[in-house]
Design a protein around this motif. Structure first.
Motif, mmCIF file in Angstrom:
data_model
loop_
_atom_site.group_PDB
_atom_site.id
_atom_site.type_symbol
_atom_site.label_atom_id
_atom_site.label_comp_id
_atom_site.label_asym_id
_atom_site.label_seq_id
_atom_site.Cartn_x
_atom_site.Cartn_y
_atom_site.Cartn_z
ATOM 1 N N THR A 1 0.867 -1.175 0.000
ATOM 2 C CA THR A 1 0.000 0.000 0.000
ATOM 3 C C THR A 1 0.902 1.221 0.000
ATOM 4 N N VAL A 2 0.774 2.029 -1.053
ATOM 5 C CA VAL A 2 1.533 3.267 -1.152
ATOM 6 C C VAL A 2 0.598 4.396 -0.742
ATOM 7 N N HIS A 3 0.889 5.010 0.411
ATOM 8 C CA HIS A 3 0.042 6.083 0.927
ATOM 9 C C HIS A 3 0.377 7.424 0.305
ATOM 10 N N ASP A 4 1.651 7.638 0.063
ATOM 11 C CA ASP A 4 2.090 8.916 -0.467
ATOM 12 C C ASP A 4 3.521 8.751 -0.956
ATOM 13 N N GLY A 5 3.971 9.721 -1.691
ATOM 14 C CA GLY A 5 5.336 9.664 -2.169
ATOM 15 C C GLY A 5 5.634 10.796 -3.117
ATOM 16 N N ALA A 6 6.866 10.800 -3.581
ATOM 17 C CA ALA A 6 7.312 11.807 -4.533
ATOM 18 C C ALA A 6 8.463 11.233 -5.343
ATOM 19 N N VAL A 7 8.524 11.675 -6.589
ATOM 20 C CA VAL A 7 9.606 11.285 -7.489
ATOM 21 C C VAL A 7 10.483 12.511 -7.710
ATOM 22 N N VAL A 8 11.784 12.303 -7.606
ATOM 23 C CA VAL A 8 12.757 13.345 -7.910
ATOM 24 C C VAL A 8 13.569 12.854 -9.099
ATOM 25 N N SER A 9 13.591 13.643 -10.152
ATOM 26 C CA SER A 9 14.356 13.302 -11.345
ATOM 27 C C SER A 9 15.303 14.456 -11.638
ATOM 28 N N ILE B 1 13.986 12.527 9.810
ATOM 29 C CA ILE B 1 14.611 13.359 8.795
ATOM 30 C C ILE B 1 15.312 14.509 9.507
ATOM 31 N N ASP B 2 16.620 14.387 9.623
ATOM 32 C CA ASP B 2 17.419 15.374 10.322
ATOM 33 C C ASP B 2 18.517 15.871 9.378
ATOM 34 N N ASP B 3 19.451 16.647 9.909
ATOM 35 C CA ASP B 3 20.527 17.194 9.078
ATOM 36 C C ASP B 3 21.348 16.104 8.406
ATOM 37 N N SER B 4 21.572 15.012 9.107
ATOM 38 C CA SER B 4 22.332 13.896 8.546
ATOM 39 C C SER B 4 21.616 13.313 7.326
ATOM 40 N N PHE B 5 20.302 13.128 7.447
ATOM 41 C CA PHE B 5 19.492 12.617 6.336
ATOM 42 C C PHE B 5 19.571 13.570 5.147
ATOM 43 N N ILE B 6 19.375 14.864 5.405
ATOM 44 C CA ILE B 6 19.386 15.860 4.338
ATOM 45 C C ILE B 6 20.736 15.865 3.624
ATOM 46 N N ASP B 7 21.827 15.826 4.394
ATOM 47 C CA ASP B 7 23.167 15.797 3.793
ATOM 48 C C ASP B 7 23.377 14.541 2.959
ATOM 49 N N GLN B 8 22.902 13.410 3.456
ATOM 50 C CA GLN B 8 23.067 12.145 2.738
ATOM 51 C C GLN B 8 22.334 12.176 1.396
ATOM 52 N N VAL B 9 21.110 12.682 1.388
ATOM 53 C CA VAL B 9 20.348 12.760 0.136
ATOM 54 C C VAL B 9 21.014 13.745 -0.814
ATOM 55 N N LYS B 10 21.478 14.887 -0.317
ATOM 56 C CA LYS B 10 22.171 15.872 -1.161
ATOM 57 C C LYS B 10 23.384 15.261 -1.848
ATOM 58 N N GLN B 11 24.144 14.434 -1.105
ATOM 59 C CA GLN B 11 25.348 13.825 -1.661
ATOM 60 C C GLN B 11 25.033 12.767 -2.701
ATOM 61 N N LYS B 12 23.928 12.059 -2.540
ATOM 62 C CA LYS B 12 23.638 10.924 -3.412
ATOM 63 C C LYS B 12 22.753 11.265 -4.608
ATOM 64 N N VAL B 13 21.805 12.173 -4.432
ATOM 65 C CA VAL B 13 20.909 12.523 -5.535
ATOM 66 C C VAL B 13 21.519 13.728 -6.240
ATOM 67 N N THR B 14 22.155 13.436 -7.364
ATOM 68 C CA THR B 14 22.940 14.405 -8.117
ATOM 69 C C THR B 14 22.493 14.384 -9.576
ATOM 70 N N PRO B 15 22.973 15.320 -10.401
ATOM 71 C CA PRO B 15 22.593 15.298 -11.807
ATOM 72 C C PRO B 15 22.827 13.923 -12.437
ATOM 73 N N GLY B 16 21.836 13.459 -13.200
ATOM 74 C CA GLY B 16 21.909 12.160 -13.859
ATOM 75 C C GLY B 16 21.285 11.039 -13.054
ATOM 76 N N THR B 17 20.768 11.341 -11.847
ATOM 77 C CA THR B 17 20.157 10.312 -11.002
ATOM 78 C C THR B 17 18.697 10.668 -10.719
ATOM 79 N N SER B 18 18.030 9.783 -9.990
ATOM 80 C CA SER B 18 16.664 10.039 -9.563
ATOM 81 C C SER B 18 16.454 9.391 -8.201
ATOM 82 N N ALA B 19 15.341 9.760 -7.563
ATOM 83 C CA ALA B 19 15.028 9.198 -6.251
ATOM 84 C C ALA B 19 13.528 9.033 -6.111
ATOM 85 N N LEU B 20 13.162 8.063 -5.285
ATOM 86 C CA LEU B 20 11.768 7.790 -4.999
ATOM 87 C C LEU B 20 11.586 7.835 -3.494
ATOM 88 N N PHE B 21 10.739 8.734 -3.037
ATOM 89 C CA PHE B 21 10.414 8.903 -1.622
ATOM 90 C C PHE B 21 9.041 8.291 -1.423
#
Length: 162
Positions: free
Chosen positions: A32-40, A100-120
């Motif tokens: 069951t997917v309640h909510d989400g977002a795609v980042v491209s 979702i804290d500063d560590s989480f935000i930094d980790q996503v910033k480092q990994k989701v870069t041009p040429g990638t995508s993410a699914l929340f």
């Protein structure tokens, strides 16, 4: 209990492909997917494109303000329609409550870069032995989850992550 997960994919359109797989699994009542977002984030773009899965919102959905605040913090995307002050403070608290804290935000910033995508995703009712084989070939990397350590270890193990 709902689970918030964030998956990173090696191509800008891979998160959308993963979402389509999950939508099929949801039709089979395996998740069951309640909510989400795609980042491209296409190669060469200055910032990523974000899209909330509005057709999946309902009870337990996080809402546009949550996603707007989250992506504003991560990618410095303007927060359209978000009141400053008390609302921002309340949403900041909600982000912390979800792990979702500063560590989480930094980790996503480092990994989701041009040429990638993410699914929340905010999900529940996962039939693990059916869902895992269906998504194994998608080459997603689990960035974050609010699962217990034991549950997260099993999930990472299923995807052969170190």
């Amino acid at each position: 209990m709902s689970t918030l997960t964030v998956w990173k994919f090696p191509e800008a359109d891979s998160a959308q492909e993963a979402l389509e797989t999950l939508e099929d699994l949801q039709k089979q009542q395996l998740i069951t997917v309640h909510d989400g977002a795609v980042v491209s984030w296409p190669e060469g773009a200055k910032k990523p494109k974000t899209r909330q899965l509005s057709n999946m919102t309902g009870i337990g959905a996080l809402g546009g303000a949550f996603w707007g605040m989250l992506f504003g913090l991560i990618f410095f995307i303007p927060l359209f329609g978000l009141a400053i002050g008390a609302a921002a403070g309340a949403l900041g608290g909600a982000l912390s409550d979800a792990g979702i804290d500063d560590s989480f935000i930094d980790q996503v910033k480092q990994k989701v870069t041009p040429g990638t995508s993410a699914l929340f995703l905010l999900t529940s009712d996962v039939v693990v032995d059916k869902v895992v084989p269906a998504v194994e070939g998608l080459k997603g990397e689990l960035i974050h989850t609010n699962l217990s350590d034991a549950q997260e270890h099993k999930l990472r193990e299923a995807f052969h992550e170190e």
